[in-house]
Design a protein around this motif. Structure first.
Motif, PDB file in Angstrom:
ATOM      1  N   GLU A  64      -7.638  -3.436  -6.275  1.00  0.00           N
ATOM      2  CA  GLU A  64      -7.282  -2.424  -7.280  1.00  0.00           C
ATOM      3  C   GLU A  64      -8.211  -1.219  -7.202  1.00  0.00           C
ATOM      4  OE1 GLU A  64      -4.732  -3.919 -11.056  1.00  0.00           O
ATOM      5  OE2 GLU A  64      -6.864  -3.614 -11.372  1.00  0.00           O
ATOM      6  N   GLU A  65      -9.508  -1.473  -7.087  1.00  0.00           N
ATOM      7  CA  GLU A  65     -10.468  -0.371  -7.008  1.00  0.00           C
ATOM      8  C   GLU A  65     -10.190   0.511  -5.797  1.00  0.00           C
ATOM      9  OE1 GLU A  65     -14.442  -2.000  -7.091  1.00  0.00           O
ATOM     10  OE2 GLU A  65     -14.011  -3.091  -8.939  1.00  0.00           O
ATOM     11  N   ALA A  66      -9.886  -0.103  -4.654  1.00  0.00           N
ATOM     12  CA  ALA A  66      -9.623   0.658  -3.435  1.00  0.00           C
ATOM     13  C   ALA A  66      -8.318   1.444  -3.522  1.00  0.00           C
ATOM     14  CB  ALA A  66      -9.587  -0.280  -2.226  1.00  0.00           C
ATOM     15  N   LEU A  67      -7.349   0.954  -4.284  1.00  0.00           N
ATOM     16  CA  LEU A  67      -6.058   1.634  -4.404  1.00  0.00           C
ATOM     17  C   LEU A  67      -6.052   2.738  -5.464  1.00  0.00           C
ATOM     18  CD1 LEU A  67      -3.625  -1.388  -3.982  1.00  0.00           C
ATOM     19  CD2 LEU A  67      -3.925   0.542  -2.420  1.00  0.00           C
ATOM     20  N   GLU A  68      -7.027   2.727  -6.360  1.00  0.00           N
ATOM     21  CA  GLU A  68      -7.105   3.741  -7.418  1.00  0.00           C
ATOM     22  C   GLU A  68      -7.035   5.144  -6.805  1.00  0.00           C
ATOM     23  OE1 GLU A  68      -7.509   4.818 -11.499  1.00  0.00           O
ATOM     24  OE2 GLU A  68      -7.427   2.775 -10.712  1.00  0.00           O
ATOM     25  N   ASN A  69      -6.173   5.995  -7.355  1.00  0.00           N
ATOM     26  CA  ASN A  69      -5.973   7.394  -6.941  1.00  0.00           C
ATOM     27  C   ASN A  69      -5.308   7.561  -5.580  1.00  0.00           C
ATOM     28  OD1 ASN A  69      -6.985   8.707  -9.292  1.00  0.00           O
ATOM     29  ND2 ASN A  69      -9.048   8.127  -8.630  1.00  0.00           N
ATOM     30  N   ARG A  70      -4.871   6.471  -4.937  1.00  0.00           N
ATOM     31  CA  ARG A  70      -4.096   6.586  -3.688  1.00  0.00           C
ATOM     32  C   ARG A  70      -2.663   6.916  -4.059  1.00  0.00           C
ATOM     33  NH1 ARG A  70      -7.102   5.901   1.171  1.00  0.00           N
ATOM     34  NH2 ARG A  70      -8.993   4.805   0.581  1.00  0.00           N
ATOM     35  N   GLN A  71      -1.842   7.197  -3.053  1.00  0.00           N
ATOM     36  CA  GLN A  71      -0.435   7.515  -3.308  1.00  0.00           C
ATOM     37  C   GLN A  71       0.445   6.952  -2.202  1.00  0.00           C
ATOM     38  OE1 GLN A  71      -0.525  11.703  -3.877  1.00  0.00           O
ATOM     39  NE2 GLN A  71      -1.086  12.175  -1.784  1.00  0.00           N
ATOM     40  N   SER A  72       1.739   7.031  -2.419  1.00  0.00           N
ATOM     41  CA  SER A  72       2.713   6.497  -1.473  1.00  0.00           C
ATOM     42  C   SER A  72       2.447   7.035  -0.073  1.00  0.00           C
ATOM     43  CB  SER A  72       4.122   6.893  -1.934  1.00  0.00           C
ATOM     44  OG  SER A  72       5.086   6.391  -1.048  1.00  0.00           O
ATOM     45  N   GLY A  73       2.464   6.124   0.916  1.00  0.00           N
ATOM     46  CA  GLY A  73       2.241   6.487   2.309  1.00  0.00           C
ATOM     47  C   GLY A  73       0.799   6.353   2.766  1.00  0.00           C
ATOM     48  N   ASP A  74      -0.144   6.242   1.834  1.00  0.00           N
ATOM     49  CA  ASP A  74      -1.555   6.087   2.214  1.00  0.00           C
ATOM     50  C   ASP A  74      -1.782   4.741   2.884  1.00  0.00           C
ATOM     51  OD1 ASP A  74      -2.161   8.543   1.132  1.00  0.00           O
ATOM     52  OD2 ASP A  74      -3.334   7.766  -0.567  1.00  0.00           O
ATOM     53  N   SER A  75      -2.671   4.726   3.869  1.00  0.00           N
ATOM     54  CA  SER A  75      -3.100   3.486   4.526  1.00  0.00           C
ATOM     55  C   SER A  75      -4.604   3.375   4.380  1.00  0.00           C
ATOM     56  CB  SER A  75      -2.730   3.493   6.009  1.00  0.00           C
ATOM     57  OG  SER A  75      -1.333   3.440   6.160  1.00  0.00           O
ATOM     58  N   LEU A  76      -5.090   2.160   4.199  1.00  0.00           N
ATOM     59  CA  LEU A  76      -6.512   1.932   4.037  1.00  0.00           C
ATOM     60  C   LEU A  76      -6.871   0.531   4.466  1.00  0.00           C
ATOM     61  CD1 LEU A  76      -7.306   1.024   0.418  1.00  0.00           C
ATOM     62  CD2 LEU A  76      -5.096   2.002   0.952  1.00  0.00           C
ATOM     63  N   SER A  77      -8.146   0.319   4.713  1.00  0.00           N
ATOM     64  CA  SER A  77      -8.674  -0.997   5.062  1.00  0.00           C
ATOM     65  C   SER A  77      -9.768  -1.327   4.050  1.00  0.00           C
ATOM     66  CB  SER A  77      -9.241  -0.964   6.481  1.00  0.00           C
ATOM     67  OG  SER A  77      -9.669  -2.246   6.858  1.00  0.00           O
ATOM     68  N   VAL A  78      -9.692  -2.526   3.479  1.00  0.00           N
ATOM     69  CA  VAL A  78     -10.638  -2.959   2.457  1.00  0.00           C
ATOM     70  C   VAL A  78     -11.209  -4.310   2.871  1.00  0.00           C
ATOM     71  CG1 VAL A  78     -10.923  -3.531   0.017  1.00  0.00           C
ATOM     72  CG2 VAL A  78      -9.195  -1.862   0.701  1.00  0.00           C
ATOM     73  N   THR A  79     -12.534  -4.393   2.953  1.00  0.00           N
ATOM     74  CA  THR A  79     -13.183  -5.672   3.255  1.00  0.00           C
ATOM     75  C   THR A  79     -13.850  -6.173   1.980  1.00  0.00           C
ATOM     76  OG1 THR A  79     -13.506  -5.081   5.566  1.00  0.00           O
ATOM     77  CG2 THR A  79     -14.900  -6.835   4.683  1.00  0.00           C
ATOM     78  N   LEU A  80     -13.530  -7.416   1.610  1.00  0.00           N
ATOM     79  CA  LEU A  80     -14.059  -8.028   0.389  1.00  0.00           C
ATOM     80  C   LEU A  80     -14.931  -9.222   0.743  1.00  0.00           C
ATOM     81  CD1 LEU A  80     -10.826  -8.071  -1.816  1.00  0.00           C
ATOM     82  CD2 LEU A  80     -12.589  -6.306  -1.707  1.00  0.00           C
ATOM     83  N   THR A  81     -16.083  -9.310   0.096  1.00  0.00           N
ATOM     84  CA  THR A  81     -16.948 -10.474   0.245  1.00  0.00           C
ATOM     85  C   THR A  81     -16.310 -11.644  -0.508  1.00  0.00           C
ATOM     86  OG1 THR A  81     -18.196  -9.977  -1.765  1.00  0.00           O
ATOM     87  CG2 THR A  81     -19.007  -8.990   0.310  1.00  0.00           C
ATOM     88  N   PRO A  82     -16.782 -12.867  -0.286  1.00  0.00           N
ATOM     89  CA  PRO A  82     -16.228 -13.998  -1.047  1.00  0.00           C
ATOM     90  C   PRO A  82     -16.284 -13.768  -2.557  1.00  0.00           C
ATOM     91  CG  PRO A  82     -17.535 -14.824   0.760  1.00  0.00           C
ATOM     92  CD  PRO A  82     -17.740 -13.325   0.723  1.00  0.00           C
ATOM     93  N   GLU A  83     -17.374 -13.167  -3.042  1.00  0.00           N
ATOM     94  CA  GLU A  83     -17.504 -12.929  -4.490  1.00  0.00           C
ATOM     95  C   GLU A  83     -16.458 -11.940  -4.996  1.00  0.00           C
ATOM     96  OE1 GLU A  83     -21.227 -14.357  -2.790  1.00  0.00           O
ATOM     97  OE2 GLU A  83     -20.042 -12.599  -2.281  1.00  0.00           O
ATOM     98  N   GLN A  84     -16.047 -11.002  -4.150  1.00  0.00           N
ATOM     99  CA  GLN A  84     -15.046 -10.010  -4.539  1.00  0.00           C
ATOM    100  C   GLN A  84     -13.622 -10.532  -4.357  1.00  0.00           C
ATOM    101  OE1 GLN A  84     -16.554  -7.141  -1.674  1.00  0.00           O
ATOM    102  NE2 GLN A  84     -16.990  -5.717  -3.353  1.00  0.00           N
ATOM    103  N   ALA A  85     -13.480 -11.590  -3.589  1.00  0.00           N
ATOM    104  CA  ALA A  85     -12.142 -12.110  -3.275  1.00  0.00           C
ATOM    105  C   ALA A  85     -11.889 -13.409  -4.046  1.00  0.00           C
ATOM    106  CB  ALA A  85     -12.000 -12.301  -1.763  1.00  0.00           C
ATOM    107  N   TYR A  86     -12.030 -14.545  -3.382  1.00  0.00           N
ATOM    108  CA  TYR A  86     -11.667 -15.827  -3.993  1.00  0.00           C
ATOM    109  C   TYR A  86     -12.867 -16.698  -4.328  1.00  0.00           C
ATOM    110  CZ  TYR A  86      -7.038 -14.355  -2.720  1.00  0.00           C
ATOM    111  OH  TYR A  86      -5.876 -13.639  -2.617  1.00  0.00           O
ATOM    112  N   GLY A  87     -14.064 -16.117  -4.307  1.00  0.00           N
ATOM    113  CA  GLY A  87     -15.268 -16.830  -4.699  1.00  0.00           C
ATOM    114  C   GLY A  87     -15.890 -17.634  -3.570  1.00  0.00           C
TER     115      GLY A  87
END
Length: 159
Positions: free
Chosen positions: A45-68
């Motif tokens: 959600e944080e990485a998608l904030e202020n993005r718009q249709s057609g945007d592409s991005l790569s987000v790497t999450l640590t275990p704590e940020q993902a599923y623990g």
């Protein structure tokens, strides 16, 4: 339209760990969620904030940020009647378990005739994950979606 709280966002993604693909949604329908209502991993959600249709991005999450992180001593014995499968599960299968708090995923460690021993860690717990995302669409949420706290599919909701 930019992604912000109260917007319904659809996106496709490829999930990988250390460059090895785990899953992708590009071969099926986009994921749809109501932004800002805890329906998505916080880091996404944080990485998608202020993005718009057609945007592409790569987000790497640590275990704590993902599923623990993986928890030790997370093996539980569950009667088969609470495991959502049609055929007997085997070790390594991911199953859905009915709990008082709803359905949760678990990995079968050992299967017996009447019970199954499962690891209740999320199957992706303890992993650093990379999500390659393409935003599909962004729209204002309908009042009913805001009231329910989640996005509805095409043609309304099924609850």
């Amino acid at each position: 339209m930019k992604i912000a709280k109260g917007k319904v966002v659809s996106f496709s993604y490829t999930l990988s760990e250390h460059g090895e693909q785990i899953e992708t949604s590009y071969l099926s329908d986009n994921i749809r969620y109501l932004h800002g209502y805890k329906n998505m991993l916080d880091g996404i959600e944080e990485a998608l904030e202020n993005r718009q249709s057609g945007d592409s991005l790569s987000v790497t999450l640590t275990p704590e940020q993902a599923y623990g992180r993986r928890r030790n001593n997370s093996i539980e014995r569950v009667p088969l009647k609470y495991v959502g499968v049609k055929k007997p599960p085997k070790a390594g299968d991911v199953v859905n378990i009915q709990t008082p708090k709803g359905i949760r995923q678990a990995v079968v460690v050992k299967a017996g005739r009447f019970n199954v021993d499962v690891d209740t860690n999320h199957p992706l717990a303890g992993k650093t994950l990379t999500f390659d995302i393409t935003v599909g669409s962004v729209r204002d949420a309908e009042s009913e979606e805001i009231q329910h706290g989640h996005a509805h599919g095409d043609g309304g909701h099924a609850h």
